[in-house]
Design an enzyme around this catalytic site. Structure first.
Site, PDB file in Angstrom:
ATOM      1  N   ASN A 260     -11.777  -9.768  -6.412  1.00 21.64           N
ATOM      2  CA  ASN A 260     -10.900 -10.903  -5.622  1.00 21.64           C
ATOM      3  C   ASN A 260     -11.221 -11.269  -4.372  1.00 21.64           C
ATOM      4  O   ASN A 260     -11.229 -12.540  -3.960  1.00 21.64           O
ATOM      5  CB  ASN A 260      -9.333 -10.208  -5.731  1.00 21.64           C
ATOM      6  CG  ASN A 260      -8.789  -9.949  -6.916  1.00 21.64           C
ATOM      7  OD1 ASN A 260      -8.511  -8.516  -7.116  1.00 21.64           O
ATOM      8  ND2 ASN A 260      -8.815 -10.671  -7.933  1.00 21.64           N
TER       9      ASN A 260
ATOM     10  N   THR B 274      -8.038  -3.214   0.187  1.00 14.49           N
ATOM     11  CA  THR B 274      -8.715  -2.220   0.210  1.00 14.49           C
ATOM     12  C   THR B 274      -9.949  -2.233  -0.812  1.00 14.49           C
ATOM     13  O   THR B 274      -9.550  -2.272  -1.978  1.00 14.49           O
ATOM     14  CB  THR B 274      -7.766  -0.982  -0.187  1.00 14.49           C
ATOM     15  OG1 THR B 274      -6.805  -0.862   0.829  1.00 14.49           O
ATOM     16  CG2 THR B 274      -8.641   0.315  -0.364  1.00 14.49           C
TER      17      THR B 274
ATOM     18  N   LYS C 157      -9.613   4.133   5.241  1.00 17.91           N
ATOM     19  CA  LYS C 157      -8.711   4.056   4.223  1.00 17.91           C
ATOM     20  C   LYS C 157      -8.727   4.844   2.857  1.00 17.91           C
ATOM     21  O   LYS C 157      -8.108   5.354   2.345  1.00 17.91           O
ATOM     22  CB  LYS C 157      -8.509   2.591   4.107  1.00 17.91           C
ATOM     23  CG  LYS C 157      -7.588   2.256   2.765  1.00 17.91           C
ATOM     24  CD  LYS C 157      -6.150   2.629   3.175  1.00 17.91           C
ATOM     25  CE  LYS C 157      -5.182   2.340   1.982  1.00 17.91           C
ATOM     26  NZ  LYS C 157      -5.098   1.053   1.734  1.00 17.91           N
TER      27      LYS C 157
ATOM     28  N   LYS D  55      -7.563   2.991  -8.595  1.00 22.48           N
ATOM     29  CA  LYS D  55      -8.795   2.115  -8.132  1.00 22.48           C
ATOM     30  C   LYS D  55      -9.340   2.384  -6.899  1.00 22.48           C
ATOM     31  O   LYS D  55     -10.454   2.707  -6.351  1.00 22.48           O
ATOM     32  CB  LYS D  55      -7.969   0.709  -7.721  1.00 22.48           C
ATOM     33  CG  LYS D  55      -9.222  -0.605  -7.279  1.00 22.48           C
ATOM     34  CD  LYS D  55      -9.035  -0.710  -5.646  1.00 22.48           C
ATOM     35  CE  LYS D  55      -7.882  -1.247  -5.357  1.00 22.48           C
ATOM     36  NZ  LYS D  55      -7.913  -1.588  -3.820  1.00 22.48           N
TER      37      LYS D  55
ATOM     38  N   LEU E 229      -5.847  -8.878  -0.646  1.00 26.70           N
ATOM     39  CA  LEU E 229      -6.205  -9.106  -2.087  1.00 26.70           C
ATOM     40  C   LEU E 229      -6.199  -7.753  -3.141  1.00 26.70           C
ATOM     41  O   LEU E 229      -6.617  -6.616  -2.078  1.00 26.70           O
ATOM     42  CB  LEU E 229      -7.291  -9.871  -2.181  1.00 26.70           C
ATOM     43  CG  LEU E 229      -7.127 -10.998  -1.515  1.00 26.70           C
ATOM     44  CD1 LEU E 229      -8.642 -11.707  -1.381  1.00 26.70           C
ATOM     45  CD2 LEU E 229      -6.333 -12.134  -2.143  1.00 26.70           C
ATOM     46  N   PRO E 230      -6.151  -7.551  -4.071  1.00 27.57           N
ATOM     47  CA  PRO E 230      -6.122  -6.533  -4.891  1.00 27.57           C
ATOM     48  C   PRO E 230      -7.138  -5.563  -4.936  1.00 27.57           C
ATOM     49  O   PRO E 230      -7.251  -4.263  -5.134  1.00 27.57           O
ATOM     50  CB  PRO E 230      -5.465  -6.728  -6.231  1.00 27.57           C
ATOM     51  CG  PRO E 230      -5.034  -8.139  -6.304  1.00 27.57           C
ATOM     52  CD  PRO E 230      -5.799  -8.925  -4.995  1.00 27.57           C
TER      53      PRO E 230
END
Length: 363
Positions: A129, A155, A230, A305, A124-125
């Protein structure tokens, strides 16, 4: 652009404000156990001494997949290629058609997927979300079965991963964070790198699925450590891409042929992934976004983001990231200047435009 760099000093003075650590040890600790498997509820660490479930290598029973965007769709296809029945859903129904044509079963909501699969992958973004898909009205946790393995490859903020793990634990399920590196190309070729955080005893079961979609699967530690790895990787990626773009731009303006400059860089100490694999200069390399007007690849919005996540966690852990903070500013400005939907390597084009803009030049 000059104002951007002048403003960076104030930013660096602000980002070490007094906030409880996210990845360090918070002030309140209720219970600490041997296996160091921790999750967080309301910024308070809760430690569990044993995994929720014990499972051997899972068989090829149905796998749920939620989130069929640029990354999720090829990942789900690779599960199908390895013989796993896939039960999927996406908030945009049109995203499901291609996967349905390849044999996946498509349902309407995450809750319906959870009712039919005891292994579910989400891609998912953003953090909101993920929260909605797991805990919303039609979320996974409304129908999740005890012992279900939940793997989130989004992420997001490590704190959110820990909160989702706590919510899943209360329902008798196991949550692991497993963000990826490699981009759309690697997703299509099943060459992603997965950074996995969660209960170590569950890692083997997760690894079985993840190796169908990636070339590298690395166990990082408790829930949230996959996200930590990440975030660190993407901060370095952004800094490296900006540095490569600046270097190429300067060399071109000094009269060097860009292909010659790349050849020299890639046989010298300046060589990096952004120079030899994902070069940001149009006409230098085939098969990369810069060769296609910066279409596809990893969007500038997503990079902004991820850098925001790095900034947030750095503030909370009182960690100095001057270059990461400046990279965050640059990508945010790019989003506001029409680059939001272009690949993050378009920072080269952005810098070229700054050179041509009289408002960014000194007296």
């Amino acid at each position: 652009m000059a104002a951007l760099f002048r403003g960076s000093r104030n930013l660096l003075q602000r980002f070490n404000k007094h906030v409880d650590p996210v990845l360090g040890r918070p002030q309140q600790v209720r219970k600490k156990c041997v296996d160091a498997s921790c999750i967080v509820e309301s910024h308070t660490v809760v430690w569990f001494s044993r995994p929720v479930s014990s499972r051997s290598m899972a068989s090829k029973t149905p796998v749920g997949f939620i989130g069929l965007g640029n990354m999720g769709s090829p990942m789900a296809k690779n599960l199908l290629k390895h013989g796993y029945p896939v039960i999927a859903t996406d908030v945009f129904p049109e995203s499901c058609k291609e996967l349905q044509d390849e044999g996946a079963q498509i349902l309407d909501t995450p809750a319906e997927v959870a009712d039919k699969a005891d292994r579910i992958i989400t891609m998912l973004p953003s953090s909101p979300n993920v929260v909605e898909v797991y805990t919303g009205t039609n979320g996974i946790l409304k129908k999740v079965k005890k012992g279900t393995l939940l793997i989130d490859s989004s992420t997001i903020d490590p704190l959110v991963s820990r909160e989702m793990a706590f919510a899943a634990e209360k329902m008798g399920a196991v949550f692991m964070d497993a963000p990826v590196s490699g981009g759309v190309g690697a997703a299509s070729l099943a060459k992603l790198t997965f950074m996995v955080g969660g209960v170590e005893e569950e890692y083997t079961a997760a690894q079985e699925l993840l190796t169908c979609m990636g070339a590298n699967v690395v166990y990082c530690g408790p829930v949230g450590t996959g996200q930590a790895a990440k975030i660190c990787n993407n901060m370095l990626l952004a800094i490296g891409m900006i540095g490569t773009a600046e270097t190429m731009n300067l060399g071109i303006r000094l009269g060097l042929d860009p292909k010659l400059l790349v050849q020299i860089l890639n046989m010298s100490s300046g060589r990096c992934w952004s120079s030899d694999t994902y070069n940001p200069v149009p006409g230098v390399m085939e098969g990369v976004p810069s060769a296609n007007n910066y279409q596809g690849g990893f969007g500038t919005t997503l990079m902004a983001k991820d850098l925001g996540l790095a900034q947030h966690t750095a503030t909370n852990t009182k960690t100095s990231i001057p270059l990461g903070s400046l990279a965050h500013q640059i990508y945010r400005i790019m989003c506001a200047r029409g680059y939001a939907n272009k690949d993050f390597s378009s920072v080269f084009q952005f810098l070229r435009e700054q050179d041509e803009d009289p408002e960014t030049k000194g007296d």
